[in-house]
Scaffold this motif. Sequence first.
Motif, PDB file in Angstrom:
ATOM      1  N   ILE A 128       2.827  -8.679 -14.292  1.00 16.44           N
ATOM      2  CA  ILE A 128       1.558  -8.300 -13.677  1.00 16.44           C
ATOM      3  C   ILE A 128       1.497  -6.773 -13.623  1.00 16.44           C
ATOM      4  O   ILE A 128       2.495  -6.119 -13.325  1.00 16.44           O
ATOM      5  CB  ILE A 128       1.431  -8.871 -12.249  1.00 16.44           C
ATOM      6  CG1 ILE A 128       1.480 -10.399 -12.268  1.00 16.44           C
ATOM      7  CG2 ILE A 128       0.157  -8.387 -11.570  1.00 16.44           C
ATOM      8  CD1 ILE A 128       0.308 -11.061 -12.923  1.00 16.44           C
ATOM      9  N   SER A 129       0.337  -6.199 -13.914  1.00 14.55           N
ATOM     10  CA  SER A 129       0.171  -4.749 -13.818  1.00 14.55           C
ATOM     11  C   SER A 129       0.372  -4.294 -12.376  1.00 14.55           C
ATOM     12  O   SER A 129      -0.178  -4.893 -11.439  1.00 14.55           O
ATOM     13  CB  SER A 129      -1.232  -4.367 -14.299  1.00 14.55           C
ATOM     14  OG  SER A 129      -1.419  -2.977 -14.261  1.00 14.55           O
ATOM     15  N   ARG A 130       1.163  -3.229 -12.187  1.00 13.53           N
ATOM     16  CA  ARG A 130       1.472  -2.702 -10.856  1.00 13.53           C
ATOM     17  C   ARG A 130       0.904  -1.298 -10.718  1.00 13.53           C
ATOM     18  O   ARG A 130       1.216  -0.414 -11.517  1.00 13.53           O
ATOM     19  CB  ARG A 130       2.987  -2.690 -10.644  1.00 13.53           C
ATOM     20  CG  ARG A 130       3.617  -4.082 -10.722  1.00 13.53           C
ATOM     21  CD  ARG A 130       5.123  -4.043 -10.822  1.00 13.53           C
ATOM     22  NE  ARG A 130       5.692  -5.391 -10.856  1.00 13.53           N
ATOM     23  CZ  ARG A 130       6.972  -5.657 -11.038  1.00 13.53           C
ATOM     24  NH1 ARG A 130       7.832  -4.649 -11.217  1.00 13.53           N
ATOM     25  NH2 ARG A 130       7.403  -6.902 -11.059  1.00 13.53           N
ATOM     26  N   VAL A 131       0.093  -1.098  -9.689  1.00 14.94           N
ATOM     27  CA  VAL A 131      -0.631   0.170  -9.526  1.00 14.94           C
ATOM     28  C   VAL A 131      -0.561   0.618  -8.073  1.00 14.94           C
ATOM     29  O   VAL A 131      -0.744  -0.186  -7.153  1.00 14.94           O
ATOM     30  CB  VAL A 131      -2.112   0.022  -9.947  1.00 14.94           C
ATOM     31  CG1 VAL A 131      -2.844   1.358  -9.803  1.00 14.94           C
ATOM     32  CG2 VAL A 131      -2.225  -0.498 -11.381  1.00 14.94           C
ATOM     33  N   THR A 132      -0.294   1.913  -7.877  1.00 10.26           N
ATOM     34  CA  THR A 132      -0.408   2.545  -6.558  1.00 10.26           C
ATOM     35  C   THR A 132      -1.480   3.616  -6.649  1.00 10.26           C
ATOM     36  O   THR A 132      -1.443   4.467  -7.536  1.00 10.26           O
ATOM     37  CB  THR A 132       0.924   3.175  -6.123  1.00 10.26           C
ATOM     38  OG1 THR A 132       1.914   2.156  -5.960  1.00 10.26           O
ATOM     39  CG2 THR A 132       0.767   3.929  -4.804  1.00 10.26           C
ATOM     40  N   VAL A 133      -2.445   3.576  -5.722  1.00  8.44           N
ATOM     41  CA  VAL A 133      -3.514   4.573  -5.663  1.00  8.44           C
ATOM     42  C   VAL A 133      -3.370   5.352  -4.359  1.00  8.44           C
ATOM     43  O   VAL A 133      -3.284   4.759  -3.276  1.00  8.44           O
ATOM     44  CB  VAL A 133      -4.905   3.927  -5.730  1.00  8.44           C
ATOM     45  CG1 VAL A 133      -5.993   4.997  -5.708  1.00  8.44           C
ATOM     46  CG2 VAL A 133      -5.042   3.083  -6.990  1.00  8.44           C
ATOM     47  N   ILE A 134      -3.328   6.671  -4.470  1.00  6.05           N
ATOM     48  CA  ILE A 134      -3.148   7.547  -3.306  1.00  6.05           C
ATOM     49  C   ILE A 134      -4.426   8.367  -3.103  1.00  6.05           C
ATOM     50  O   ILE A 134      -4.869   9.065  -4.016  1.00  6.05           O
ATOM     51  CB  ILE A 134      -1.953   8.502  -3.512  1.00  6.05           C
ATOM     52  CG1 ILE A 134      -0.669   7.690  -3.748  1.00  6.05           C
ATOM     53  CG2 ILE A 134      -1.795   9.444  -2.312  1.00  6.05           C
ATOM     54  CD1 ILE A 134       0.488   8.529  -4.260  1.00  6.05           C
ATOM     55  N   PHE A 135      -5.012   8.274  -1.905  1.00  2.00           N
ATOM     56  CA  PHE A 135      -6.178   9.065  -1.540  1.00  2.00           C
ATOM     57  C   PHE A 135      -5.719  10.191  -0.612  1.00  2.00           C
ATOM     58  O   PHE A 135      -5.154   9.924   0.454  1.00  2.00           O
ATOM     59  CB  PHE A 135      -7.222   8.213  -0.825  1.00  2.00           C
ATOM     60  CG  PHE A 135      -7.864   7.163  -1.696  1.00  2.00           C
ATOM     61  CD1 PHE A 135      -8.971   7.462  -2.470  1.00  2.00           C
ATOM     62  CD2 PHE A 135      -7.343   5.882  -1.746  1.00  2.00           C
ATOM     63  CE1 PHE A 135      -9.566   6.504  -3.274  1.00  2.00           C
ATOM     64  CE2 PHE A 135      -7.922   4.904  -2.543  1.00  2.00           C
ATOM     65  CZ  PHE A 135      -9.039   5.221  -3.322  1.00  2.00           C
ATOM     66  N   THR A 136      -5.978  11.426  -0.992  1.00  4.52           N
ATOM     67  CA  THR A 136      -5.497  12.551  -0.186  1.00  4.52           C
ATOM     68  C   THR A 136      -6.362  13.783  -0.390  1.00  4.52           C
ATOM     69  O   THR A 136      -6.962  13.975  -1.450  1.00  4.52           O
ATOM     70  CB  THR A 136      -4.037  12.881  -0.540  1.00  4.52           C
ATOM     71  OG1 THR A 136      -3.589  13.978   0.278  1.00  4.52           O
ATOM     72  CG2 THR A 136      -3.888  13.256  -2.005  1.00  4.52           C
ATOM     73  N   SER A 137      -6.405  14.624   0.640  1.00  2.67           N
ATOM     74  CA  SER A 137      -7.052  15.926   0.528  1.00  2.67           C
ATOM     75  C   SER A 137      -6.029  17.043   0.393  1.00  2.67           C
ATOM     76  O   SER A 137      -6.393  18.214   0.265  1.00  2.67           O
ATOM     77  CB  SER A 137      -7.930  16.199   1.769  1.00  2.67           C
ATOM     78  OG  SER A 137      -9.005  15.297   1.822  1.00  2.67           O
ATOM     79  N   SER A 138      -4.743  16.665   0.420  1.00  2.00           N
ATOM     80  CA  SER A 138      -3.678  17.647   0.297  1.00  2.00           C
ATOM     81  C   SER A 138      -2.472  17.010  -0.387  1.00  2.00           C
ATOM     82  O   SER A 138      -1.544  16.546   0.290  1.00  2.00           O
ATOM     83  CB  SER A 138      -3.280  18.190   1.681  1.00  2.00           C
ATOM     84  OG  SER A 138      -2.265  19.180   1.565  1.00  2.00           O
ATOM     85  N   PRO A 139      -2.460  16.966  -1.710  1.00  2.00           N
ATOM     86  CA  PRO A 139      -1.357  16.312  -2.443  1.00  2.00           C
ATOM     87  C   PRO A 139      -0.008  16.942  -2.087  1.00  2.00           C
ATOM     88  O   PRO A 139       0.118  18.164  -2.007  1.00  2.00           O
ATOM     89  CB  PRO A 139      -1.719  16.568  -3.910  1.00  2.00           C
ATOM     90  CG  PRO A 139      -3.187  16.814  -3.910  1.00  2.00           C
ATOM     91  CD  PRO A 139      -3.490  17.504  -2.615  1.00  2.00           C
ATOM     92  N   ASP A 140       0.979  16.091  -1.881  1.00  2.00           N
ATOM     93  CA  ASP A 140       2.300  16.519  -1.427  1.00  2.00           C
ATOM     94  C   ASP A 140       3.289  16.461  -2.584  1.00  2.00           C
ATOM     95  O   ASP A 140       3.768  15.389  -2.951  1.00  2.00           O
ATOM     96  CB  ASP A 140       2.752  15.608  -0.282  1.00  2.00           C
ATOM     97  CG  ASP A 140       4.092  16.014   0.293  1.00  2.00           C
ATOM     98  OD1 ASP A 140       4.627  17.076  -0.114  1.00  2.00           O
ATOM     99  OD2 ASP A 140       4.609  15.265   1.152  1.00  2.00           O
ATOM    100  N   LEU A 141       3.624  17.610  -3.140  1.00  2.00           N
ATOM    101  CA  LEU A 141       4.524  17.669  -4.290  1.00  2.00           C
ATOM    102  C   LEU A 141       5.939  17.213  -3.944  1.00  2.00           C
ATOM    103  O   LEU A 141       6.715  16.860  -4.845  1.00  2.00           O
ATOM    104  CB  LEU A 141       4.550  19.080  -4.870  1.00  2.00           C
ATOM    105  CG  LEU A 141       3.283  19.525  -5.610  1.00  2.00           C
ATOM    106  CD1 LEU A 141       3.401  20.979  -6.051  1.00  2.00           C
ATOM    107  CD2 LEU A 141       3.015  18.625  -6.812  1.00  2.00           C
TER     108      LEU A 141
END
Length: 327
Positions: A128-141
Amino acid sequence: MVFLSGIQANQLRIYDNPMNNRAIDLFILVDETTSRLTPVQFGQIKITVKNIVTDLQPGSSTPYFGVYFYGSTSSVDTVVPFGSNSATTVSKNVDLKQYTATQLNPSSLSAALDSVNAACHTSCREKISRVTVIFTSSPDLAAEARIRQLEDNFGMTVIIVGIGSGITTSVLQKLASHPTDEYGLPFSSFTELIVSTSLISFLISNVPRVVSVGEQLSLTSTVAGAYYTVQVNTKAFIRTNDTVVTFTTNCIECLVYSSLSKTNPTNANAIATTNPQYFYAPGYTYPVYYFRIPQNTNRFYFSFLGTGMTSVTGIFNVFDMPQMMTF
């Protein structure tokens, strides 16, 4: 917003890739840090999440959802435990989520990704395709290493959705899965984010599932004119510039497409691979396609055009060219 700008509205078909079998394992992570998020914007992200899960559950589909909020309370808030298969239930739980002032020592994106890791380890489904979606206003490197770990361990594709005028594409692409120009998505405002929900849903639903070298593909039937697409995990095999990936199939008439940068290669963005070699066995003829892959390539995107043939099989293999054949 520029991603998918060449796709017309009537082309945005959810689960357009039949190889995904109208199923997905989806993790949604929301950065709720209130120093960067107003109550109105918090409500707009909740609307976006609800719209996406609704889009991803048309009739006869089998998605699994998990929704996690981080950045406000000291621990990650599991709003929807992974494994929920009801968009209605997810929407109700997200509606109940309250705007909370950021506490001391709030949870981080890395902590949220650890929750994904643990949930996927116990509950992600095979093939099965596995996906994580992250919503952010300040991406954390600081979370980059954990994202790469999810890719390596689970075949996860990570999509980074950045919202706000301060978002830089280069930072999103540092975190996003390859191809980063497709999976690092900048939006200038939360209003634009809501308007673009259908595009995000389309992108999520058509992430090709990962297959491994040596894993056999087997389809009881194919639809003429449909593209069957997978991504091949090549990380453990491509150590030099002289490595060849092969695909052997029983579908002699199937047109084959491949790409290192297009996640769904078709005749619109790739050239069909022609002149296969043939392997002959008593009563059977198998075309064998050869692809020379650059060093350190982790994913290789592959599709074939269905002909209506039944009982289609195929398998990927890898070999290093002998030194005398390299150039």
